[in-house]
Scaffold this motif. Structure first.
Motif, PDB file in Angstrom:
ATOM      1  N   GLY A 195       0.851  -1.185   0.000  1.00 53.06           N
ATOM      2  CA  GLY A 195       0.000   0.000   0.000  1.00 53.06           C
ATOM      3  C   GLY A 195       0.889   1.238   0.000  1.00 53.06           C
ATOM      4  N   ARG A 196       0.359   2.312   0.579  1.00 50.59           N
ATOM      5  CA  ARG A 196       1.101   3.576   0.545  1.00 50.59           C
ATOM      6  C   ARG A 196       2.420   3.505   1.290  1.00 50.59           C
ATOM      7  NH1 ARG A 196      -1.734   7.775  -1.522  1.00 50.59           N
ATOM      8  NH2 ARG A 196      -3.934   7.382  -1.947  1.00 50.59           N
ATOM      9  N   GLY A 197       2.484   2.628   2.293  1.00 53.71           N
ATOM     10  CA  GLY A 197       3.719   2.486   3.078  1.00 53.71           C
ATOM     11  C   GLY A 197       4.762   1.623   2.396  1.00 53.71           C
TER      12      GLY A 197
ATOM     13  N   GLY B 243      -1.459  -1.139   7.555  1.00 53.06           N
ATOM     14  CA  GLY B 243      -1.452  -2.464   6.938  1.00 53.06           C
ATOM     15  C   GLY B 243      -2.688  -3.288   7.233  1.00 53.06           C
TER      16      GLY B 243
HETATM   17 MG   LIG Z   1       0.052   0.413   4.335  1.00 54.78          MG
END
Ligand SMILES: [Mg+2]
Ligand SMILES: Nc1ncnc2c1ncn2[C@@H]1O[C@H](COP(=O)(O)OP(=O)(O)OP(=O)(O)O)[C@@H](O)[C@H]1O
Length: 113
Positions: A38-40, A88
């Protein structure tokens, strides 16, 4: 008909699936082990793998096709049982399904679920 696709933490999966099994009208679930980010970018993922120097978080994917009236109930149960509050936790996507076919009988649409 809608498909609910949920990408959740693997260690939350049995809790989520157990709760979904309690819905009497739930027609079925497909469960897969998947990887992604994802974004992380999976940097802080609890369970991760590196393939060709790309980091992926290990996730569990649930695919559930239901009649429209069950969508909110299913989403609510996933939200309640997959939530830890940490990054997450995953995502839920909802799609319109054009048709379904039960191969054994040839039934179509909601009859086939
Ligand atoms: Mg994430
Ligand atoms: N937009 C997207 N399209 C496809 N898959 C996605 C998308 N966003 C997340 N995923 C999948 O969901 C998994 C979990 O995403 P995750 O919960 O880390 O999202 P996030 O946006 O980073 O939110 P958070 O800040 O809570 O971590 C990812 O590893 C990836 O497999």
């Amino acid at each position: 008909m809608k498909e609910i696709k949920a990408i959740i933490q693997p260690f939350m999966a049995s809790k989520v699936i157990d709760a979904l099994r309690e819905i009497p009208e739930l027609p079925g679930i497909t469960v897969s082990s998947v990887k992604g980010f994802g974004r992380g970018r999976a940097e802080n993922a609890k369970h991760k793998i590196i393939e060709d120097s790309i980091e992926y978080a290990m996730k569990t994917k649930l695919e559930i096709v239901v009649a429209d009236h069950l969508v909110e109930k299913v989403v609510e149960i996933i939200l309640k049982n997959a939530h830890t509050g940490n990054v997450g936790d995953g995502k839920i996507f909802i799609y319109t399904v054009d048709d379904a076919v039960r191969i054994r009988t040839g039934e179509r649409g909601e009859e086939a679920l």
